[in-house]
Design a protein around this motif. Structure first.
Motif, PDB file in Angstrom:
ATOM      1  N   ASP A   1       0.860  -0.964   0.162  1.00  0.00           N
ATOM      2  CA  ASP A   1       0.069  -0.110  -0.010  1.00  0.00           C
ATOM      3  C   ASP A   1       0.725   1.098  -0.195  1.00  0.00           C
ATOM      4  OD1 ASP A   1      -2.067  -1.546  -0.062  1.00  0.00           O
ATOM      5  OD2 ASP A   1      -2.632  -1.362   2.340  1.00  0.00           O
ATOM      6  N   VAL A   2       2.004   1.053   0.836  1.00  0.00           N
ATOM      7  CA  VAL A   2       3.048   2.392   0.966  1.00  0.00           C
ATOM      8  C   VAL A   2       3.442   2.582  -0.474  1.00  0.00           C
ATOM      9  CG1 VAL A   2       4.788   3.282   2.055  1.00  0.00           C
ATOM     10  CG2 VAL A   2       2.959   2.349   3.391  1.00  0.00           C
ATOM     11  N   SER A   3       4.146   1.573  -1.053  1.00  0.00           N
ATOM     12  CA  SER A   3       4.835   1.693  -2.331  1.00  0.00           C
ATOM     13  C   SER A   3       3.895   2.053  -3.288  1.00  0.00           C
ATOM     14  CB  SER A   3       5.362   0.138  -2.823  1.00  0.00           C
ATOM     15  OG  SER A   3       4.421  -0.701  -2.907  1.00  0.00           O
ATOM     16  N   ASP A   4       2.591   1.540  -3.496  1.00  0.00           N
ATOM     17  CA  ASP A   4       1.567   2.163  -4.318  1.00  0.00           C
ATOM     18  C   ASP A   4       1.260   3.697  -4.218  1.00  0.00           C
ATOM     19  OD1 ASP A   4       1.304  -0.380  -5.371  1.00  0.00           O
ATOM     20  OD2 ASP A   4      -0.432  -0.880  -4.336  1.00  0.00           O
ATOM     21  N   ALA A   5       0.983   4.067  -3.014  1.00  0.00           N
ATOM     22  CA  ALA A   5       0.975   5.582  -2.979  1.00  0.00           C
ATOM     23  C   ALA A   5       2.139   6.264  -3.336  1.00  0.00           C
ATOM     24  CB  ALA A   5       0.843   5.798  -1.278  1.00  0.00           C
TER      25      ALA A   5
ATOM     26  N   LEU B   1     -12.665   5.351  -0.836  1.00  0.00           N
ATOM     27  CA  LEU B   1     -13.078   5.893  -2.246  1.00  0.00           C
ATOM     28  C   LEU B   1     -13.921   6.943  -2.315  1.00  0.00           C
ATOM     29  CD1 LEU B   1     -13.803   5.258  -5.186  1.00  0.00           C
ATOM     30  CD2 LEU B   1     -15.611   3.646  -4.341  1.00  0.00           C
ATOM     31  N   ILE B   2     -14.708   7.375  -0.925  1.00  0.00           N
ATOM     32  CA  ILE B   2     -15.585   8.484  -0.941  1.00  0.00           C
ATOM     33  C   ILE B   2     -14.678   9.641  -0.908  1.00  0.00           C
ATOM     34  CG2 ILE B   2     -17.219   9.453   0.593  1.00  0.00           C
ATOM     35  CD1 ILE B   2     -18.510   6.824   1.168  1.00  0.00           C
ATOM     36  N   ALA B   3     -13.629   9.631   0.055  1.00  0.00           N
ATOM     37  CA  ALA B   3     -12.892  10.700   0.218  1.00  0.00           C
ATOM     38  C   ALA B   3     -11.840  10.819  -1.131  1.00  0.00           C
ATOM     39  CB  ALA B   3     -11.791  10.422   1.284  1.00  0.00           C
ATOM     40  N   GLY B   4     -11.463   9.765  -1.925  1.00  0.00           N
ATOM     41  CA  GLY B   4     -10.912  10.164  -3.186  1.00  0.00           C
ATOM     42  C   GLY B   4     -11.998  10.721  -4.276  1.00  0.00           C
ATOM     43  N   ALA B   5     -13.292  10.546  -3.893  1.00  0.00           N
ATOM     44  CA  ALA B   5     -14.117  11.037  -5.007  1.00  0.00           C
ATOM     45  C   ALA B   5     -14.211  12.532  -4.568  1.00  0.00           C
ATOM     46  CB  ALA B   5     -15.319  10.494  -4.815  1.00  0.00           C
TER      47      ALA B   5
ATOM     48  N   ILE C   1      -8.759   6.061  -9.608  1.00  0.00           N
ATOM     49  CA  ILE C   1      -8.793   4.609 -10.283  1.00  0.00           C
ATOM     50  C   ILE C   1      -8.173   3.622  -9.378  1.00  0.00           C
ATOM     51  CG2 ILE C   1      -7.745   3.228 -12.223  1.00  0.00           C
ATOM     52  CD1 ILE C   1      -7.732   5.693 -13.920  1.00  0.00           C
ATOM     53  N   ASP C   2      -7.025   3.790  -8.556  1.00  0.00           N
ATOM     54  CA  ASP C   2      -6.456   2.724  -7.574  1.00  0.00           C
ATOM     55  C   ASP C   2      -7.618   2.933  -6.451  1.00  0.00           C
ATOM     56  OD1 ASP C   2      -4.095   1.212  -6.798  1.00  0.00           O
ATOM     57  OD2 ASP C   2      -4.545   2.459  -5.215  1.00  0.00           O
ATOM     58  N   LEU C   3      -8.222   3.594  -6.035  1.00  0.00           N
ATOM     59  CA  LEU C   3      -9.258   3.864  -4.976  1.00  0.00           C
ATOM     60  C   LEU C   3     -10.532   2.724  -5.486  1.00  0.00           C
ATOM     61  CD1 LEU C   3      -8.847   7.186  -3.383  1.00  0.00           C
ATOM     62  CD2 LEU C   3      -7.871   4.820  -2.421  1.00  0.00           C
TER      63      LEU C   3
ATOM     64  N   ALA D   1     -15.956   1.664 -14.940  1.00  0.00           N
ATOM     65  CA  ALA D   1     -16.287   0.538 -14.911  1.00  0.00           C
ATOM     66  C   ALA D   1     -15.021  -0.406 -15.105  1.00  0.00           C
ATOM     67  CB  ALA D   1     -17.087   0.081 -16.151  1.00  0.00           C
ATOM     68  N   THR D   2     -14.004   0.089 -15.696  1.00  0.00           N
ATOM     69  CA  THR D   2     -12.613  -0.629 -15.877  1.00  0.00           C
ATOM     70  C   THR D   2     -11.894  -1.061 -14.755  1.00  0.00           C
ATOM     71  OG1 THR D   2     -12.519   0.435 -18.313  1.00  0.00           O
ATOM     72  CG2 THR D   2     -10.825  -0.856 -17.076  1.00  0.00           C
ATOM     73  N   PRO D   3     -11.809  -0.132 -13.804  1.00  0.00           N
ATOM     74  CA  PRO D   3     -11.033  -0.481 -12.560  1.00  0.00           C
ATOM     75  C   PRO D   3     -11.862  -1.514 -11.574  1.00  0.00           C
ATOM     76  CG  PRO D   3     -11.682   1.844 -12.554  1.00  0.00           C
ATOM     77  CD  PRO D   3     -11.995   1.426 -13.858  1.00  0.00           C
ATOM     78  N   ILE D   4     -13.328  -1.008 -11.858  1.00  0.00           N
ATOM     79  CA  ILE D   4     -14.093  -2.297 -10.712  1.00  0.00           C
ATOM     80  C   ILE D   4     -14.149  -3.404 -11.394  1.00  0.00           C
ATOM     81  CG2 ILE D   4     -16.591  -2.379 -10.171  1.00  0.00           C
ATOM     82  CD1 ILE D   4     -17.139   0.617 -10.203  1.00  0.00           C
ATOM     83  N   TRP D   5     -14.251  -3.481 -12.909  1.00  0.00           N
ATOM     84  CA  TRP D   5     -14.258  -4.849 -13.451  1.00  0.00           C
ATOM     85  C   TRP D   5     -12.755  -5.682 -12.905  1.00  0.00           C
ATOM     86  CZ3 TRP D   5     -10.665  -5.958 -17.096  1.00  0.00           C
ATOM     87  CH2 TRP D   5     -10.576  -7.591 -17.765  1.00  0.00           C
ATOM     88  N   TRP D   6     -11.673  -4.759 -13.049  1.00  0.00           N
ATOM     89  CA  TRP D   6     -10.522  -5.255 -13.095  1.00  0.00           C
ATOM     90  C   TRP D   6     -10.012  -5.710 -11.434  1.00  0.00           C
ATOM     91  CZ3 TRP D   6      -5.346  -2.030 -12.525  1.00  0.00           C
ATOM     92  CH2 TRP D   6      -4.373  -2.813 -12.650  1.00  0.00           C
ATOM     93  N   GLY D   7     -10.815  -5.029 -10.540  1.00  0.00           N
ATOM     94  CA  GLY D   7     -10.840  -5.463  -9.177  1.00  0.00           C
ATOM     95  C   GLY D   7     -11.761  -6.611  -8.846  1.00  0.00           C
TER      96      GLY D   7
END
Length: 423
Positions: free
Chosen positions: A19-23, A77-81, A101-103, A156-162
């Motif tokens: 998580d840290v490395s992604d951020a 996700l809500i905070a990211g939105a 997208i990551d969130l 839709a793309t990140p949701i489908w991927w997740g």
């Protein structure tokens, strides 16, 4: 190269480090895009352009939100939105879009199943409403379709991927659980086989060794009990013969255990005339197997179990009984009947309870037969009935019989069915 691989593995070793490395990675990429002056370039919506460095503020806030995406995916996700909305007014930078997208991907991967269904419903509603709003506002259906396609790509793309990764993870976890269950089952089966082997070894040791040792004790006691105090040569010869037989039995077992396969020395069987005659001579009997059950006339399991039951019954009779011993091997319509009887002897102080009767019952039950023992008119009778053909082991208790149950010979059993010695 090896150093970089080791470093990468260390960075991605735990979920928290990932998580840290992604951020950090998203933050570095976003700052690089800001320094390259590549914004705003992603939207034609009315915005209030600001200098590029100002986009670093929502980017840093978004990167910090990413640190909680695993433990609180929907809140993150809500905070990211909210951050995305603010950055959109400022011109919509690539870095903040990567954060969102990551969130979205993390919410589809880590949130509960109910939350994921709500997320899918919300995304579908946003995509449809954005396309419809663009169509109505512009009057051009092509623009509505284009806006809807952009919203689909963003949501839709990140949701489908997740969800796809989530399903693969669930399948992998299920396969791991199945493998663990199979391993536990294999361990249980191995433990059961070992337990069965220990029980078989205990029965064989008891039948092969204790009988000969009992014979040694009886013959030597008889020699020492002579009034003149002299040695009885016949008794000492019998004691020697029993000790040699015990050593031979022990050597056969050791050979079997060391080889781990078929023993070089075959176990004693009723169909072996030498073994049967030797057992009879040791107890002053003329033992004969019915002609129907001669050479190769009995299954191996029945053959061995019958010999061990006969051997144990004769040993008990010599040790605990009084007077002569009678033994018969008969054919009862295809069933081998082993019967040993003798007069009930007086109880002795050194007659400690053993496992002989229980082991005889276990041997008979294991091959689909039965073994009963008890007093009958002043005599102690042991009767085993073994099928002439091999059958599956009966799924019933190993006890010889229930108290008070009559046998074919009229013997009734009480508490003595679980004791080695006579009452």
């Amino acid at each position: 190269m090896a150093f970089l691989i080791t470093l990468w593995r260390w960075i991605r070793a735990t979920p928290r480090r990932r998580d840290v490395s992604d951020a950090v990675a998203v933050l570095v990429v976003g700052l690089a895009l800001i320094l390259a002056d590549l914004m705003p370039t992603l939207t034609d919506l009315p915005t209030t352009p600001v200098p590029a460095p100002w986009h670093a503020i929502p980017l840093v806030v978004g990167a910090a939100i990413m640190l909680g995406k695993r433990r609180h995916p929907i809140s993150a996700l809500i905070a990211g939105a909210a951050v995305l909305a603010v950055d959109t007014v400022m011109g919509l930078s690539l870095g903040v879009m990567l954060v969102f997208i990551d969130l979205l991907y993390s919410a589809a991967l880590f949130a509960s199943a109910r939350a994921v269904r709500a997320l899918l419903t919300t995304a579908a509603a946003i995509i449809a409403s954005s396309a419809l709003a663009a169509w109505v506002a512009s009057g051009d259906p092509r623009l509505g379709f284009f806006i809807g396609l952009q919203a689909f790509a963003l949501l839709a793309t990140p949701i489908w991927w997740g969800t796809s990764v989530r399903q693969q993870k669930e399948l992998a976890d299920l396969a791991h659980e199945r493998a663990a269950d199979a391993e536990r089952f294999a361990l249980l089966r191995q433990a059961e086989r070992l337990r069965d082997e220990r029980e078989r070894m205990a029965r064989d040791l008891h039948d092969a060794i204790s009988g000969n040792l009992s014979a040694i004790a009886i013959t030597t006691e008889a020699a020492l009990a002579r009034p003149d105090g002299g040695a009885d040569r016949a008794a000492l010869l019998a004691a020697r013969r029993s000790s040699v037989a015990a050593l031979a039995e022990m050597r056969s077992m050791i050979t079997l255990l060391r080889a781990g396969d078929e023993p070089e020395l075959a176990p004693a069987r009723l169909s072996d005339p030498v073994e049967l005659a030797g057992l009879g001579v040791a107890h002053g009997l003329d033992l004969r197997l019915p002609s129907r059950f001669g050479a190769d006339g009995l299954p191996a399991a029945i053959d061995q179990a019958g010999f061990r039951i006969l051997q144990e019954a004769l040993t008990n009779a010599a040790r605990h009984g009084a007077g002569g011993v009678e033994a018969r091997l008969t054919d009862d319509d295809g069933t081998l009947v082993v019967e040993v009887s003798n007069a009930v002897g007086p109880a002795r102080r050194d007659d400690a309870p053993g496992y002989g009767l229980e082991i005889m019952a276990e041997r008979a039950t294991a091959v689909g037969g039965s073994c009963r023992a008890g007093p009958d008119g002043g005599r102690w009778v042991v009767q085993a009935r073994l099928p002439a053909v091999k059958v599956e082991p009966a799924d019933r208790p190993l006890a010889a019989t229930t108290p008070g149950e009559p046998t074919p010979s009229g013997i009734r059993h009480g508490d003595h069915t679980t004791r080695e010695h006579h009452p």
